[in-house]
Design an enzyme around this catalytic site. Structure first.
Site, PDB file in Angstrom:
ATOM      1  N   TYR A  84      11.866  -6.757   6.516  1.00  0.00           N
ATOM      2  CA  TYR A  84      11.634  -5.320   6.383  1.00  0.00           C
ATOM      3  C   TYR A  84      12.468  -4.597   7.442  1.00  0.00           C
ATOM      4  O   TYR A  84      12.169  -4.661   8.635  1.00  0.00           O
ATOM      5  CB  TYR A  84      10.162  -4.972   6.593  1.00  0.00           C
ATOM      6  CG  TYR A  84       9.205  -5.449   5.529  1.00  0.00           C
ATOM      7  CD1 TYR A  84       9.657  -6.013   4.338  1.00  0.00           C
ATOM      8  CD2 TYR A  84       7.831  -5.316   5.704  1.00  0.00           C
ATOM      9  CE1 TYR A  84       8.773  -6.436   3.364  1.00  0.00           C
ATOM     10  CE2 TYR A  84       6.934  -5.728   4.734  1.00  0.00           C
ATOM     11  CZ  TYR A  84       7.405  -6.292   3.573  1.00  0.00           C
ATOM     12  OH  TYR A  84       6.520  -6.709   2.618  1.00  0.00           O
ATOM     13  N   ARG A 110       3.065   1.752  -5.947  1.00  0.00           N
ATOM     14  CA  ARG A 110       4.102   2.453  -5.184  1.00  0.00           C
ATOM     15  C   ARG A 110       3.974   3.973  -5.284  1.00  0.00           C
ATOM     16  O   ARG A 110       4.956   4.702  -5.304  1.00  0.00           O
ATOM     17  CB  ARG A 110       5.496   2.006  -5.630  1.00  0.00           C
ATOM     18  CG  ARG A 110       5.739   0.530  -5.358  1.00  0.00           C
ATOM     19  CD  ARG A 110       6.943  -0.036  -6.074  1.00  0.00           C
ATOM     20  NE  ARG A 110       7.002  -1.464  -5.844  1.00  0.00           N
ATOM     21  CZ  ARG A 110       6.287  -2.366  -6.511  1.00  0.00           C
ATOM     22  NH1 ARG A 110       5.478  -1.972  -7.487  1.00  0.00           N
ATOM     23  NH2 ARG A 110       6.367  -3.649  -6.232  1.00  0.00           N
TER      24      ARG A 110
END
Length: 332
Positions: free
Chosen positions: A57, A209
């Site tokens: 990430y 999301r």
């Protein structure tokens, strides 16, 4: 904060976890460093103990951000769930997955350093490496458990057969996989397998999301660098239909006296005490909205109303771009 056990052999964690991916690399748009750190602090203060990240990430940025946010907090007051194996380029490109034993130990060494910790609570391959048997990958993590650097082994986005093979090498604490009102493929074979073997489930994408958060509008589409612009469910040909499901869900939420996001999170939590929803909040505002979801009790009538609003398989479009769907353990 309610607690849940991640499987028969896993740790006791908060009933809601914090997913930190959106705090790095702008995958869901811009994020503010100070607000991200404040959100982690707010989550810990509210009793959230499970924090999920990945070494890829932001190419390590997320782990270093968490190290800063967690500094000064007692190490036994939170649990770090870390995914490894995804390969990245300096241009942010993706280069597949590496689950070789020597790579596992290398990834772990870097994560421990970036996170500023002596051990990781749950360590998991982010995706299956097709060139390395899962037994070898899990075996390498087992060695790191024996050495004291890892406490538990997790998996992410693998199928039922792979779960069985991995669990035969060492007990698996949990599987991390997408699970929401519009992503329910895990119910067919994966969830029953987990329950048979006593493995927990950490559910990411519980709001798909942001699509079923109640906050998404078509006006937000196409933001520079936002991963959702490449996702079929957010595409022009599918998004209006999917948002119509959200509006049907909103009517149920209003009758229940909660927000759409809270109802969607509560639905995932209600699917079993062995399931822990992960909320990818980047701001204290979104975290504050998510936390009360744990206090919502859904009756049989509520569940029926939710099912009527968002029937199984009603969403249009895959949850990932076509090229990425082949790396997943379950379909939509």
């Amino acid at each position: 904060m309610q607690k849940r056990n991640l499987g028969t052999n896993g740790p006791v964690v908060s009933a809601l976890g914090l997913g930190a991916m959106g705090m790095s690399q702008g995958v869901y748009g811009h994020s503010e460093r100070a607000e991200s750190i404040a959100t982690v602090h707010a989550a810990l203060d509210a009793g959230v103990t499970l924090i999920d990240t990945g070494d890829f990430y932001g190419m390590g940025h997320n782990e270093m951000l968490l190290a800063e946010a967690l500094r000064g907090r007692p190490r036994d007051s939170y649990q770090l769930s870390v995914k490894f194996g995804a390969l990245r380029g300096p241009d942010h490109s993706w280069g597949g997955n590496d689950g070789r034993p020597e790579a596992v130990k290398n990834f772990l060494a870097y994560s421990l350093n970036r996170l500023g910790t002596d051990y990781i609570d749950i360590y998991r391959p982010a995706r299956l490496d097709p060139a390395t048997p899962i037994e070898e990958t899990v075996g390498a993590v087992k060695e790191m458990i024996d050495a004291g650097f890892v406490r538990h082994i997790g998996l992410s986005e693998v199928d039922a057969a792979t779960i069985r093979r991995a669990n035969a090498v060492h007990p698996i604490a949990d599987l991390q996989i997408e699970y929401s009102l519009i992503s329910r493929a895990v119910e067919d074979e994966i969830l029953p397998t987990l329950r048979e073997l006593g493995i927990g489930l950490t559910a990411y994408g519980v709001l798909s999301r942001g699509l079923i958060s109640g906050h998404w509008t078509t006006a937000r589409a196409g933001a520079d660098g936002d991963f959702r612009g490449m996702t079929p469910r957010f595409s022009a040909e599918n998004v209006d239909h999917n948002l119509s499901l959200v509006e049907a869900l909103r009517r149920v939420a209003e009758a229940k006296g909660c927000t759409v996001a809270q109802l969607a999170i509560a639905w995932v939590a209600a699917q079993g005490a062995d399931i822990v929803p992960l909320v990818g909040a980047r701001t204290r505002e979104r975290l504050s909205e998510a936390l009360p979801a744990l206090d919502i009790t859904l009756t049989a009538d509520d569940l029926a109303d939710i099912e009527k609003a968002v029937p199984l398989g009603a969403a249009r479009g895959d949850r990932y771009p076509t090229a990425m769907m082949t790396t997943l353990g379950a379909g939509n």
